[in-house]
Design a protein around this motif. Structure first.
Motif, PDB file in Angstrom:
ATOM      1  N   ALA A 180       6.399   2.681  29.867  1.00 40.84           N
ATOM      2  CA  ALA A 180       6.332   1.501  30.822  1.00 40.84           C
ATOM      3  C   ALA A 180       5.775   0.373  30.309  1.00 40.84           C
ATOM      4  O   ALA A 180       6.071  -0.720  30.580  1.00 40.84           O
ATOM      5  N   LYS A 181       4.476   0.751  29.523  1.00 44.38           N
ATOM      6  CA  LYS A 181       3.706  -0.385  29.115  1.00 44.38           C
ATOM      7  C   LYS A 181       4.419  -1.285  28.109  1.00 44.38           C
ATOM      8  O   LYS A 181       4.457  -2.426  28.151  1.00 44.38           O
ATOM      9  N   LEU A 182       5.261  -0.530  27.294  1.00 47.16           N
ATOM     10  CA  LEU A 182       5.848  -1.400  26.274  1.00 47.16           C
ATOM     11  C   LEU A 182       6.904  -2.176  26.718  1.00 47.16           C
ATOM     12  O   LEU A 182       7.511  -3.226  26.274  1.00 47.16           O
ATOM     13  N   LEU A 183       7.820  -1.412  27.863  1.00 50.26           N
ATOM     14  CA  LEU A 183       8.870  -2.094  28.586  1.00 50.26           C
ATOM     15  C   LEU A 183       8.238  -3.208  29.510  1.00 50.26           C
ATOM     16  O   LEU A 183       9.478  -4.043  29.955  1.00 50.26           O
ATOM     17  N   GLY A 184       7.104  -3.357  29.869  1.00 50.10           N
ATOM     18  CA  GLY A 184       6.650  -4.256  30.631  1.00 50.10           C
ATOM     19  C   GLY A 184       7.098  -4.276  31.858  1.00 50.10           C
ATOM     20  O   GLY A 184       7.098  -5.190  32.740  1.00 50.10           O
ATOM     21  N   LEU A 185       7.236  -3.001  32.400  1.00 50.74           N
ATOM     22  CA  LEU A 185       7.188  -2.520  33.766  1.00 50.74           C
ATOM     23  C   LEU A 185       6.150  -2.946  34.476  1.00 50.74           C
ATOM     24  O   LEU A 185       5.118  -2.694  34.423  1.00 50.74           O
ATOM     25  N   THR A 186       6.579  -3.623  35.861  1.00 53.76           N
ATOM     26  CA  THR A 186       5.474  -3.754  36.895  1.00 53.76           C
ATOM     27  C   THR A 186       6.091  -3.417  38.206  1.00 53.76           C
ATOM     28  O   THR A 186       7.046  -3.002  38.287  1.00 53.76           O
ATOM     29  N   GLY A 187       4.938  -3.376  39.314  1.00 53.54           N
ATOM     30  CA  GLY A 187       5.151  -3.384  40.544  1.00 53.54           C
ATOM     31  C   GLY A 187       6.303  -1.955  40.891  1.00 53.54           C
ATOM     32  O   GLY A 187       5.838  -1.062  40.512  1.00 53.54           O
ATOM     33  N   ALA A 188       7.394  -2.397  41.565  1.00 59.47           N
ATOM     34  CA  ALA A 188       8.027  -1.247  42.207  1.00 59.47           C
ATOM     35  C   ALA A 188       8.782  -0.435  41.005  1.00 59.47           C
ATOM     36  O   ALA A 188       8.939   0.799  41.047  1.00 59.47           O
ATOM     37  N   GLU A 189       9.272  -1.142  40.129  1.00 59.42           N
ATOM     38  CA  GLU A 189       9.615  -0.379  38.522  1.00 59.42           C
ATOM     39  C   GLU A 189       8.844   0.696  38.196  1.00 59.42           C
ATOM     40  O   GLU A 189       9.200   1.636  37.847  1.00 59.42           O
ATOM     41  N   LEU A 190       7.707   0.121  38.233  1.00 55.31           N
ATOM     42  CA  LEU A 190       6.498   0.926  37.383  1.00 55.31           C
ATOM     43  C   LEU A 190       6.214   2.157  38.406  1.00 55.31           C
ATOM     44  O   LEU A 190       6.062   3.239  37.777  1.00 55.31           O
ATOM     45  N   ALA A 191       6.097   1.833  39.745  1.00 56.00           N
ATOM     46  CA  ALA A 191       5.876   2.943  40.472  1.00 56.00           C
ATOM     47  C   ALA A 191       6.919   4.143  40.222  1.00 56.00           C
ATOM     48  O   ALA A 191       6.875   5.069  40.676  1.00 56.00           O
ATOM     49  N   HIS A 192       8.269   3.573  40.384  1.00 56.42           N
ATOM     50  CA  HIS A 192       9.391   4.470  40.404  1.00 56.42           C
ATOM     51  C   HIS A 192       9.300   5.081  39.004  1.00 56.42           C
ATOM     52  O   HIS A 192       9.727   6.263  39.044  1.00 56.42           O
TER      53      HIS A 192
END
Length: 480
Positions: A180-192
């Motif tokens: 997720a860190k490499l993909l740059g996920l944040t917020g709801a996407e990261l929680a999902h």
């Protein structure tokens, strides 16, 4: 636990804010050592039959050429599939590093092997994305490492006691966080992504001593990558899946140690404090002090195998429950068999991955020495608690002597007694033997020590290329 403790939200916030500049010099130093250790284990594991089977299956499955398939030359497969094989290779010898805890309630087995899932995820996603430099890889690795270790630390011992394998269950979160860190996920996407990982988390201890045990870590790596990729597409999950009455902590371990929550993710990075241990032997970490004690006894008395009448091993249930095979028949069982491990030391004065072969473990000398090794529960040792690995060895010799050796409670390879950089490189070279040339070993070590400065991670990955040229075993069908 019936209410939200906001652990998921805290993990999301940490992953979002983590930056390379937050990593201390000590965290970076240890991180490079963990990477070197794990790279060697990928190479050694890639030579194992179990990994060859997985690689053959992945090659047949095929798909988009995103990431290197370990042990199959320049073959590339989808990132998640590559992660399954590479992660399994990293744990194939049970020689990968282990999280350390200061909690006396934590038997060693409860804690995770932290490096393989996040490093595997970071390596395969870096190849899929392209253009990832060394600092981004290191940050993703350390982010996943921290999330994995804190979740493992906060789990109650009930998780492991119930039969879950933490490196498979909790390792999934480490891989998901790194990806997720490499993909740059944040917020709801990261929680999902974390919510998907919570449902993917798996691994049970009945498969210790089989090919499936390292596959737990391979699947953790694969599932973490898949969770992050799905979340990036908009796939949803419970955004607080670590919390609540039906969340990961409660369902998988009947709660968490709530008094530890103020530790927080990243407030103090686990990789630096309390640290990790790098394994000196390719077997369960619970066995190492005892193996060192057996080696000390053999060397101090110049004990020859033919002089041994009987070996008695005394320990508490923290060792005797998970190290469960009374007579190992193959190298996988030997990793979880005190009679086998002590017999190796008595016969060979060492226990490297070269001794962990089916032929050697099944040999008459090994089978005979194992049969003359007793494993005994010691109530006094058990009563002293599980914060240290404590054991005693007594050897009766054929000339009537009784030789006694207590294990050193200060773990060799742990933060208080670490192996040197030179010994780490020697372990790496032992692992790489038979996979890549001496020149490739030198180059890989050079690149790994300077991983933060690499302009692109492919430079590192290219040094892992080797081909086992397996004679792939065809799948059985009903016609067979």
């Amino acid at each position: 636990m019936t209410e939200l403790n906001h652990v998921t939200a805290s993990a999301v916030a940490f992953i979002e804010r983590a930056s390379y500049d937050d990593l201390s010099a000590e965290a970076l130093r240890i991180g490079r050592r963990c990477i070197i250790d794990t790279l060697g284990l990928y190479l050694a594991g890639g030579l194992e039959d179990s990994v060859r089977m997985l690689a053959a299956d992945a090659a047949e499955t095929g798909g988009k050429a995103e990431a290197l398939l370990i042990g199959r030359g320049h073959t590339r497969v989808p990132a998640a599939l590559a992660a399954r094989v590479l992660g399994t290779a990293g744990h194939a010898h049970d020689w990968d590093d282990t999280q350390v805890s200061n909690d006396p309630r934590h038997v060693y087995g409860l804690l995770t092997h932290p490096s393989v899932p996040p490093l595997t995820a970071a390596l395969v996603l870096s190849q899929r994305l392209g253009g990832v430099d060394g600092k981004r890889l290191m940050l993703a690795f350390q982010t996943g490492f921290e999330v994995e270790c804190k979740i493992s630390e906060w789990m109650t011992p009930r998780h492991y006691r119930r039969g879950h394998h933490s490196s498979g269950t909790v390792g999934t979160f480490g891989a998901a966080a790194a990806a997720a860190k490499l993909l740059g996920l944040t917020g709801a996407e990261l929680a999902h992504a974390l919510g998907i990982a919570a449902s993917f988390a798996a691994g049970i201890r009945c498969n210790f001593g089989t090919m499936t045990k390292p596959l737990h870590v391979g699947r953790a790596s694969e599932n973490g990558v898949t969770a992050a990729l799905l979340a990036a597409r908009g796939f949803t999950a419970d955004p607080a899946a670590l919390d609540g009455p039906w969340g990961f902590f409660q369902v998988m371990g009947e709660g968490l140690s709530e008094e530890k929550l103020p530790q927080g993710f990243g407030e103090t990075l686990t990789i630096a404090e309390p640290g990790i241990s790098i394994k000196p032997y390719p077997s369960g970490i619970l066995t190492h002090q005892s193996m060192d004690a057996m080696l000390a006894l053999v060397l101090a008395h110049d004990l020859k195998p033919e002089q041994v009448e009987r070996i008695r091993f005394f320990a508490g249930k923290n060792i005797l429950e998970p190290i469960r095979y009374p007579l190992a028949q193959n190298h996988l069982q030997a990793k979880f068999s005190m009679p086998a491990l002590l017999s190796m030391i008595a016969l060979c004065r060492r226990a490297s991955h070269h001794e962990f072969s089916d032929a050697f473990v099944a040999s008459p000398a090994m089978q005979d020495m194992q049969k003359r090794t007793e494993v005994l529960s010691d109530p006094e040792i058990d009563a002293r608690g599980y914060d240290k690995i404590r054991s005693r060895i007594e050897v009766e010799t054929k000339d009537g002597r009784t030789l006694v050796q207590w294990a050193d409670e200060r773990y060799r390879g742990g933060p208080d007694n670490p192996i040197s950089d030179a010994d780490l490189e020697a372990k790496f070279r032992m692992c790489a033997e038979g996979a890549i040339t001496d020149g490739a070993q030198n180059r890989l070590l050079e690149l790994a020590w300077g991983v933060d400065a690499l302009p692109r991670i492919e430079m590192l990955v290219e040094q892992l290329v080797f081909d086992t040229n397996p004679a792939a075993r065809p799948l059985r069908t009903a016609a067979h």
